[in-house]
Design a protein around this motif. Structure first.
Motif, PDB file in Angstrom:
ATOM      1  N   LEU A   8      -0.671 -13.794   0.530  1.00 14.51           N
ATOM      2  CA  LEU A   8       0.129 -14.629  -0.373  1.00 14.51           C
ATOM      3  C   LEU A   8      -0.692 -15.134  -1.553  1.00 14.51           C
ATOM      4  CD1 LEU A   8       2.001 -16.781   2.307  1.00 14.51           C
ATOM      5  CD2 LEU A   8       2.929 -14.848   1.013  1.00 14.51           C
ATOM      6  N   GLU A   9      -1.985 -15.285  -1.357  1.00 13.26           N
ATOM      7  CA  GLU A   9      -2.841 -15.875  -2.386  1.00 13.26           C
ATOM      8  C   GLU A   9      -3.437 -14.843  -3.340  1.00 13.26           C
ATOM      9  OE1 GLU A   9      -5.769 -18.590  -0.832  1.00 13.26           O
ATOM     10  OE2 GLU A   9      -4.483 -19.080   0.874  1.00 13.26           O
ATOM     11  N   PHE A  10      -3.678 -13.625  -2.859  1.00 16.42           N
ATOM     12  CA  PHE A  10      -4.374 -12.620  -3.668  1.00 16.42           C
ATOM     13  C   PHE A  10      -3.538 -11.355  -3.782  1.00 16.42           C
ATOM     14  CE2 PHE A  10      -7.621 -14.877  -1.043  1.00 16.42           C
ATOM     15  CZ  PHE A  10      -8.110 -15.696  -2.064  1.00 16.42           C
ATOM     16  N   THR A  11      -3.600 -10.720  -4.923  1.00 15.12           N
ATOM     17  CA  THR A  11      -2.934  -9.434  -5.098  1.00 15.12           C
ATOM     18  C   THR A  11      -3.963  -8.309  -5.020  1.00 15.12           C
ATOM     19  OG1 THR A  11      -1.356  -8.181  -6.439  1.00 15.12           O
ATOM     20  CG2 THR A  11      -3.133  -9.308  -7.626  1.00 15.12           C
ATOM     21  N   ARG A  12      -3.477  -7.095  -4.945  1.00  9.91           N
ATOM     22  CA  ARG A  12      -4.371  -5.931  -4.875  1.00  9.91           C
ATOM     23  C   ARG A  12      -5.192  -5.838  -6.157  1.00  9.91           C
ATOM     24  NH1 ARG A  12      -4.306  -0.559  -2.451  1.00  9.91           N
ATOM     25  NH2 ARG A  12      -5.028   1.036  -3.911  1.00  9.91           N
ATOM     26  N   SER A 103      -0.506   4.026   2.168  1.00 19.40           N
ATOM     27  CA  SER A 103       0.934   4.279   2.022  1.00 19.40           C
ATOM     28  C   SER A 103       1.711   3.707   3.192  1.00 19.40           C
ATOM     29  CB  SER A 103       1.197   5.785   1.918  1.00 19.40           C
ATOM     30  OG  SER A 103       0.537   6.331   0.798  1.00 19.40           O
ATOM     31  N   ALA A 104       1.043   3.610   4.352  1.00 19.43           N
ATOM     32  CA  ALA A 104       1.703   3.098   5.559  1.00 19.43           C
ATOM     33  C   ALA A 104       1.459   1.609   5.778  1.00 19.43           C
ATOM     34  CB  ALA A 104       1.217   3.879   6.782  1.00 19.43           C
ATOM     35  N   CYS A 105       0.698   0.968   4.895  1.00 22.03           N
ATOM     36  CA  CYS A 105       0.384  -0.457   5.039  1.00 22.03           C
ATOM     37  C   CYS A 105       1.673  -1.280   5.022  1.00 22.03           C
ATOM     38  CB  CYS A 105      -0.539  -0.888   3.901  1.00 22.03           C
ATOM     39  SG  CYS A 105      -0.898  -2.650   3.824  1.00 22.03           S
ATOM     40  N   VAL A 106       1.839  -2.168   6.007  1.00 27.09           N
ATOM     41  CA  VAL A 106       3.057  -2.983   6.105  1.00 27.09           C
ATOM     42  C   VAL A 106       3.222  -3.865   4.877  1.00 27.09           C
ATOM     43  CG1 VAL A 106       4.227  -4.772   7.448  1.00 27.09           C
ATOM     44  CG2 VAL A 106       3.027  -2.936   8.622  1.00 27.09           C
ATOM     45  N   PRO A 112       1.744  -4.672  -3.334  1.00 26.19           N
ATOM     46  CA  PRO A 112       0.748  -3.600  -3.342  1.00 26.19           C
ATOM     47  C   PRO A 112      -0.054  -3.606  -2.044  1.00 26.19           C
ATOM     48  CG  PRO A 112       0.716  -4.802  -5.424  1.00 26.19           C
ATOM     49  CD  PRO A 112       1.587  -5.584  -4.489  1.00 26.19           C
ATOM     50  N   ALA A 113      -0.343  -2.413  -1.518  1.00 27.97           N
ATOM     51  CA  ALA A 113      -1.019  -2.294  -0.226  1.00 27.97           C
ATOM     52  C   ALA A 113      -2.442  -2.834  -0.279  1.00 27.97           C
ATOM     53  CB  ALA A 113      -1.032  -0.829   0.206  1.00 27.97           C
ATOM     54  N   VAL A 114      -3.002  -3.074   0.904  1.00 25.68           N
ATOM     55  CA  VAL A 114      -4.404  -3.472   1.023  1.00 25.68           C
ATOM     56  C   VAL A 114      -5.291  -2.325   0.537  1.00 25.68           C
ATOM     57  CG1 VAL A 114      -6.224  -4.119   2.673  1.00 25.68           C
ATOM     58  CG2 VAL A 114      -3.894  -5.014   2.954  1.00 25.68           C
ATOM     59  N   THR A 115      -6.398  -2.649  -0.104  1.00 22.36           N
ATOM     60  CA  THR A 115      -7.314  -1.626  -0.640  1.00 22.36           C
ATOM     61  C   THR A 115      -8.209  -1.085   0.481  1.00 22.36           C
ATOM     62  OG1 THR A 115      -8.877  -3.369  -1.253  1.00 22.36           O
ATOM     63  CG2 THR A 115      -7.350  -2.623  -2.958  1.00 22.36           C
ATOM     64  N   ILE A 116      -7.596  -0.426   1.445  1.00 22.41           N
ATOM     65  CA  ILE A 116      -8.300   0.012   2.652  1.00 22.41           C
ATOM     66  C   ILE A 116      -9.434   0.979   2.328  1.00 22.41           C
ATOM     67  CG2 ILE A 116      -8.026   1.189   4.877  1.00 22.41           C
ATOM     68  CD1 ILE A 116      -5.035   0.284   4.766  1.00 22.41           C
ATOM     69  N   GLU A 117      -9.170   1.942   1.453  1.00 24.78           N
ATOM     70  CA  GLU A 117     -10.180   2.954   1.150  1.00 24.78           C
ATOM     71  C   GLU A 117     -11.437   2.324   0.555  1.00 24.78           C
ATOM     72  OE1 GLU A 117     -10.589   7.211  -1.224  1.00 24.78           O
ATOM     73  OE2 GLU A 117      -9.028   5.800  -1.814  1.00 24.78           O
ATOM     74  N   GLU A 118     -11.265   1.414  -0.399  1.00 25.30           N
ATOM     75  CA  GLU A 118     -12.423   0.776  -1.020  1.00 25.30           C
ATOM     76  C   GLU A 118     -13.182  -0.098  -0.027  1.00 25.30           C
ATOM     77  OE1 GLU A 118     -14.067   1.000  -3.738  1.00 25.30           O
ATOM     78  OE2 GLU A 118     -12.786   2.457  -4.728  1.00 25.30           O
TER      79      GLU A 118
END
Length: 487
Positions: A8-12, A103-106, A112-118
């Motif tokens: 809620l506090e931070f965006t991608r 793409s599957a991030c809830v 915007p999804a979590v930056t999982i790869e980075e």
């Protein structure tokens, strides 16, 4: 979870990149690292969902919420241990994977999804910096010998896992250095080759033996391998490119993408090209094919200082966001703009190339092209096309790069000598869960088995194949399967 209100506090927010005008003058990686504060914020966006669909999106089954939580708490050793339990090479996937997990991030349902790869890339690089990545040597050796043919991500993953299981592993690579398309295919500005060398050195310290300039079926006898090794794993990749057989195909200036990319990889590494140079410098370049390989050709052509760079795709332009036909959490076929496209390219969709036109001296000078009109099927997919009337035209082109994918592994040599059974697509036929070919002691994994796919699928295939080889040799296996991590 690390921060209950983080999403809620931070965006991608992705890491910064070097300016285009600067990075086009070299072949170095240009994506910067997060600051400690930004990395903390981005990992804190993970919601630790009750049902984490990112697990399903990742072919490796990476335990993503748990390593995000560890990153948020700055528990780097814990984060590394979690990531390394499912992924042998996060330094590769963190750089070049298209991140189906995101793409599957809830969170991606309405944000915007979590930056999982980075985050994954940061975990492994911090782990190397802090000395957490050390050789894992098997205490007990089984006495069994396994030959792995091919040192791309599938072959490397299979070799690493089988070595951990205590088997003696030798990897055969026909090029002069290990890595497959990671080394001679992926441009250095996406994956610098010291990253591969660092991992290969670690695997050698763990006990894996690499034999390069070893083309099995040509200068290495397959019968020798069958005699000396208990099992052979074929992980050579899908290497035969799709051709475009239209008038003028024989002209000088029409090349497969990999011919072009491999040459530049060698130049950057100060290795002799060994063929006539292919340069985009001062030329109108047309890249035929809209995928990742085509994008790599765009970035390389721009670094060559091409006069212009144009990219064609046969299919119509994808939508910029999900449609009713690609609901979450399926992998969306949406418009993807790579860093190479950001550097400059004329992107065109629904274009068919009709003819390569020469200058009378055997050199390419232009392309004859036509616009297409696509009809869409009931499921929203492009179904069939017709050429648009009065749209045929000629455009200048001195270098055409064919980047339309790969059809199957090379059959000449090794595959034909083995007389191993093939599937309908020309790949090696093997059961999905056993990875065993029609010859019992020969297994296969990666693109050679499933067809052209992602680096993360190759690593997954190599790991799962290794487990089946271990079961074949020992009757059971202590190697974990992907499913065991998700229970």
């Amino acid at each position: 979870m690390g921060k209950a209100t983080g999403f809620l506090e931070f965006t991608r927010e992705l890491p910064s990149k070097r300016k285009v005008e600067e990075r086009l003058n070299d072949y170095n990686e240009f994506v910067q690292r997060y600051s400690e504060e930004k990395l903390n914020e981005q990992s804190g966006r993970c919601m630790n969902c009750g049902v984490p669909f990112c697990h399903n999106g990742c072919p490796l089954g990476n335990i993503i919420p748990e390593f995000n939580d560890a990153v948020y708490r700055k528990e780097w050793k814990e984060a590394y241990d979690i990531l390394a339990s499912t992924n042998n090479f996060p330094e590769f996937t963190g750089r070049i994977c298209p991140a189906p997990c995101e793409s599957a991030c809830v969170l991606g349902i309405n944000q915007p999804a979590v930056t999982i790869e980075e985050i994954e890339k940061h975990i492994i690089e911090i782990a190397f910096d802090k000395g957490f990545v050390q050789p894992k040597k098997s205490i007990v050796r089984t006495g069994k010998k396994v030959a792995v043919v091919g040192s791309g991500p599938a072959g490397l993953a299979a070799a690493a896992q089988l070595n951990y299981a205590g088997h003696y592993v030798m990897v055969f690579e026909r090029d002069d250095a290990p890595g497959g398309l990671l080394r001679y295919g992926i441009p250095d500005f996406k994956l610098e080759k010291w990253v591969i060398d660092r991992r290969i050195k670690l695997m050698e310290e763990e006990g894996v033996v690499f034999r390069c300039n070893a083309n099995v079926g040509v200068n290495v006898s397959i019968n020798e391998l069958l005699r000396e090794f208990n099992v052979i794993v074929l992980a050579g990749g899908s290497t035969i490119p799709r051709d475009l057989k239209i008038p003028g195909r024989e002209l000088k200036g029409v090349h497969y993408a990999m011919e072009f990319l491999k040459q530049q990889n060698k130049r950057v590494s100060n290795i002799e090209v060994g063929a006539e140079d292919i340069f985009a410098t001062g030329k109108n370049v047309v890249v035929i094919g809209g995928g990742d390989t085509g994008s790599d050709c765009v970035g390389t052509s721009n670094r060559h200082k091409a006069t212009s760079v144009t990219q064609f795709e046969l299919l119509p332009k994808p939508p910029e966001s999900r449609t009713a036909f690609m609901p979450w959490p399926t992998y969306p076929m949406t418009l993807k703009t790579s860093s190479s496209h950001e550097e400059g390219a004329n992107r065109n969709w629904a274009i068919s190339t009709k003819e390569f036109i020469g200058d009378g001296n055997g050199n390419l000078k232009a392309l004859k092209i036509v616009d297409l009109e696509w009809q869409v099927s009931d499921d929203g997919r492009p179904a069939k096309f017709v050429e648009r009337a009065d749209s045929e035209r000629v455009i200048p082109c001195e270098l055409a790069l064919l980047a339309m994918g790969f059809v199957h592994p090379q059959h000449e040599g090794l595959v034909q000598q083995l007389e191993v059974e093939l599937d309908d697509r020309g790949n090696l036929k093997a059961t999905e869960k056993e990875y065993q070919t029609s010859i019992p002691k020969i297994f296969t994994a990666g693109d050679m088995r499933r067809g052209q796919s992602l680096v993360v699928w190759a690593i997954s295939e190599g790991r799962e194949c290794a487990r089946k080889v271990d079961e074949f040799l020992m009757g059971s296996s202590l190697l974990e399967s992907k499913d065991s991590f998700l229970r």
